[in-house]
Design a protein around this motif. Sequence first.
Motif, PDB file in Angstrom:
ATOM      1  N   GLY A 141       0.806  -1.208   0.000  1.00  0.00           N
ATOM      2  CA  GLY A 141       0.000   0.000   0.000  1.00  0.00           C
ATOM      3  C   GLY A 141       0.842   1.262   0.000  1.00  0.00           C
ATOM      4  O   GLY A 141       0.528   2.228  -0.710  1.00  0.00           O
ATOM      5  N   GLN A 142       1.917   1.274   0.782  1.00  0.00           N
ATOM      6  CA  GLN A 142       2.766   2.464   0.798  1.00  0.00           C
ATOM      7  C   GLN A 142       3.505   2.621  -0.527  1.00  0.00           C
ATOM      8  O   GLN A 142       3.743   3.745  -0.981  1.00  0.00           O
ATOM      9  N   ALA A 143       3.871   1.507  -1.148  1.00  0.00           N
ATOM     10  CA  ALA A 143       4.534   1.575  -2.452  1.00  0.00           C
ATOM     11  C   ALA A 143       3.584   2.142  -3.513  1.00  0.00           C
ATOM     12  O   ALA A 143       3.948   3.027  -4.298  1.00  0.00           O
ATOM     13  N   LEU A 144       2.362   1.629  -3.555  1.00  0.00           N
ATOM     14  CA  LEU A 144       1.383   2.135  -4.517  1.00  0.00           C
ATOM     15  C   LEU A 144       1.036   3.599  -4.233  1.00  0.00           C
ATOM     16  O   LEU A 144       0.881   4.405  -5.168  1.00  0.00           O
ATOM     17  N   GLY A 145       0.928   3.946  -2.962  1.00  0.00           N
ATOM     18  CA  GLY A 145       0.615   5.326  -2.609  1.00  0.00           C
ATOM     19  C   GLY A 145       1.700   6.292  -3.032  1.00  0.00           C
ATOM     20  O   GLY A 145       1.421   7.410  -3.498  1.00  0.00           O
ATOM     21  N   TYR A 146       2.947   5.884  -2.864  1.00  0.00           N
ATOM     22  CA  TYR A 146       4.062   6.732  -3.291  1.00  0.00           C
ATOM     23  C   TYR A 146       4.038   6.928  -4.799  1.00  0.00           C
ATOM     24  O   TYR A 146       4.224   8.048  -5.305  1.00  0.00           O
ATOM     25  N   TRP A 147       3.799   5.846  -5.525  1.00  0.00           N
ATOM     26  CA  TRP A 147       3.730   5.930  -6.987  1.00  0.00           C
ATOM     27  C   TRP A 147       2.630   6.896  -7.409  1.00  0.00           C
ATOM     28  O   TRP A 147       2.831   7.752  -8.282  1.00  0.00           O
ATOM     29  N   ALA A 148       1.465   6.781  -6.783  1.00  0.00           N
ATOM     30  CA  ALA A 148       0.349   7.658  -7.147  1.00  0.00           C
ATOM     31  C   ALA A 148       0.651   9.120  -6.838  1.00  0.00           C
ATOM     32  O   ALA A 148       0.319  10.018  -7.619  1.00  0.00           O
ATOM     33  N   ALA A 149       1.279   9.372  -5.687  1.00  0.00           N
ATOM     34  CA  ALA A 149       1.551  10.755  -5.277  1.00  0.00           C
ATOM     35  C   ALA A 149       2.584  11.429  -6.164  1.00  0.00           C
ATOM     36  O   ALA A 149       2.532  12.645  -6.372  1.00  0.00           O
ATOM     37  N   ARG A 150       3.530  10.670  -6.680  1.00  0.00           N
ATOM     38  CA  ARG A 150       4.581  11.240  -7.530  1.00  0.00           C
ATOM     39  C   ARG A 150       4.399  10.895  -9.004  1.00  0.00           C
ATOM     40  O   ARG A 150       5.323  11.084  -9.804  1.00  0.00           O
ATOM     41  N   TRP A 151       3.237  10.400  -9.379  1.00  0.00           N
ATOM     42  CA  TRP A 151       2.930   9.983 -10.750  1.00  0.00           C
ATOM     43  C   TRP A 151       3.464  11.003 -11.750  1.00  0.00           C
ATOM     44  O   TRP A 151       3.158  12.185 -11.677  1.00  0.00           O
ATOM     45  N   GLN A 152       4.291  10.531 -12.683  1.00  0.00           N
ATOM     46  CA  GLN A 152       4.899  11.435 -13.672  1.00  0.00           C
ATOM     47  C   GLN A 152       5.124  10.672 -14.963  1.00  0.00           C
ATOM     48  O   GLN A 152       5.694   9.575 -14.967  1.00  0.00           O
ATOM     49  N   GLN A 153       4.701  11.261 -16.059  1.00  0.00           N
ATOM     50  CA  GLN A 153       4.848  10.624 -17.359  1.00  0.00           C
ATOM     51  C   GLN A 153       6.223  10.892 -17.970  1.00  0.00           C
ATOM     52  O   GLN A 153       6.844  11.920 -17.707  1.00  0.00           O
ATOM     53  N   VAL A 154       6.659   9.973 -18.793  1.00  0.00           N
ATOM     54  CA  VAL A 154       7.814  10.187 -19.650  1.00  0.00           C
ATOM     55  C   VAL A 154       7.325  10.887 -20.913  1.00  0.00           C
ATOM     56  O   VAL A 154       6.371  10.410 -21.549  1.00  0.00           O
ATOM     57  N   PRO A 155       7.907  12.016 -21.300  1.00  0.00           N
ATOM     58  CA  PRO A 155       7.443  12.725 -22.498  1.00  0.00           C
ATOM     59  C   PRO A 155       7.397  11.811 -23.726  1.00  0.00           C
ATOM     60  O   PRO A 155       8.369  11.120 -24.042  1.00  0.00           O
ATOM     61  N   GLY A 156       6.252  11.805 -24.397  1.00  0.00           N
ATOM     62  CA  GLY A 156       6.086  11.012 -25.609  1.00  0.00           C
ATOM     63  C   GLY A 156       5.683   9.575 -25.387  1.00  0.00           C
ATOM     64  O   GLY A 156       5.321   8.878 -26.342  1.00  0.00           O
ATOM     65  N   ALA A 157       5.719   9.087 -24.145  1.00  0.00           N
ATOM     66  CA  ALA A 157       5.450   7.674 -23.898  1.00  0.00           C
ATOM     67  C   ALA A 157       3.982   7.328 -24.080  1.00  0.00           C
ATOM     68  O   ALA A 157       3.641   6.153 -24.276  1.00  0.00           O
ATOM     69  N   ASP A 158       3.096   8.327 -24.021  1.00  0.00           N
ATOM     70  CA  ASP A 158       1.671   8.044 -24.187  1.00  0.00           C
ATOM     71  C   ASP A 158       1.362   7.548 -25.591  1.00  0.00           C
ATOM     72  O   ASP A 158       0.297   6.959 -25.836  1.00  0.00           O
ATOM     73  N   ARG A 159       2.277   7.754 -26.516  1.00  0.00           N
ATOM     74  CA  ARG A 159       2.060   7.310 -27.893  1.00  0.00           C
ATOM     75  C   ARG A 159       2.504   5.869 -28.126  1.00  0.00           C
ATOM     76  O   ARG A 159       2.318   5.329 -29.227  1.00  0.00           O
ATOM     77  N   LEU A 160       3.109   5.274 -27.113  1.00  0.00           N
ATOM     78  CA  LEU A 160       3.529   3.882 -27.248  1.00  0.00           C
ATOM     79  C   LEU A 160       2.314   2.987 -27.023  1.00  0.00           C
ATOM     80  O   LEU A 160       1.796   2.882 -25.922  1.00  0.00           O
ATOM     81  N   LEU A 161       1.851   2.354 -28.054  1.00  0.00           N
ATOM     82  CA  LEU A 161       0.675   1.497 -27.972  1.00  0.00           C
ATOM     83  C   LEU A 161       1.079   0.072 -28.317  1.00  0.00           C
ATOM     84  O   LEU A 161       1.794  -0.163 -29.293  1.00  0.00           O
ATOM     85  N   ALA A 162       0.626  -0.853 -27.505  1.00  0.00           N
ATOM     86  CA  ALA A 162       0.842  -2.265 -27.811  1.00  0.00           C
ATOM     87  C   ALA A 162      -0.325  -2.748 -28.653  1.00  0.00           C
ATOM     88  O   ALA A 162      -1.447  -2.841 -28.158  1.00  0.00           O
TER      89      ALA A 162
END
Length: 353
Positions: A141-162
């Motif tokens: 829970g603390q690991a997931l919470g930390y990830w959510a609180a600092r959530w940050q995208q890599v520029p351009g990565a949203d275009r990577l589609l499988a």
Amino acid sequence: MSDGILDEAYERLHHTGPEFEGWLSNHGPMAVEALVRHGYERQVHRWLDDYLTRLDELPRGLRPIDDWRAALGDAKRTGDWLAYFDRQLREAPWRDVLGTWWPRLLPGIAAGATHGVIRVGHAVRALHLYGANPPRLTELGQALGYWAARWQQVPGADRLLAPVLSDSDAEQADQDGPDVAAALAGLPRIDDRTGGIRERLGRLGSVPRWEPALAALRPARTPGEAERGLGTLVYRAGLDYLRFGHAEPVMLVHAVTAPTAVLRTLPALDEALWAPSFAAAWAATAAVTSVYASNDAVTPPSVAAGTPAEIFARAVRHGDEHVVKLADAVLDAHAATGDQRLLDAAGYAVQLI
């Protein structure tokens, strides 16, 4: 039992926050899990006695998370996110919580210099190895919470589609695995090396070659291809540490440990999530490489040879959390490939850090 030592360590650490001195990530839960995994439970509390002196207290919440999309990446809500996931994991099986939140968090894989996903990977491994109990669920829970609180995208990565794979294409896809080595070799570098990872990631969007290089890696089209691609990504990033680690010895560790964390989490996920997980891991490793690796590789250094056990023992004697975590990651990759150079990468970190 070793898992009892781990639970004791988790309980000590869960009074502390996921960061300290500003943006520095709390590596304690990740390092102690690695120590226990490799049989060094007797060293855990002694190591923690020193490490805990650096850490901040657990942050207090402001108000409950209601609109989770609006709260993603809001570090002021860290305490709220920790409380949110603590409640989620009390009310539902951990695999269900992970399965719901993994695809929501995955686009923000750069969170906390990738430490959000890395901490989740260590927590999931502990749950797989030792089973679920309150300290281990709290850690997830603390690991997931930390990830959510600092959530940050890599520029351009949203275009990577499988792409979705049809049954008729499955056999060909298995033959045409992602070309990780070529994609890593084609990554550009940023010119301005000032500031931390947040500032450096922000510059990637203005690098003309960045998005084409990010898209150069062929996406995984089956779960098996995604798993193999992740294994190859960890392997190649480990070898690259020998060539580029001198530039930023600490930060380039994460080019190896981030995809390792994703690979370790795959067995707990629906296979439909494996291909996007590979794409996100690639984006993380590519970004860390582009913003921290030098333009020119060096000749791999001379490192005293050793068995996997001897290499990890050197990391433990060194004591730095990044050295321990890199050794832990490359031992997995060495077990899969048998390539001695991966163990050399861990030995090189001992020299550099």
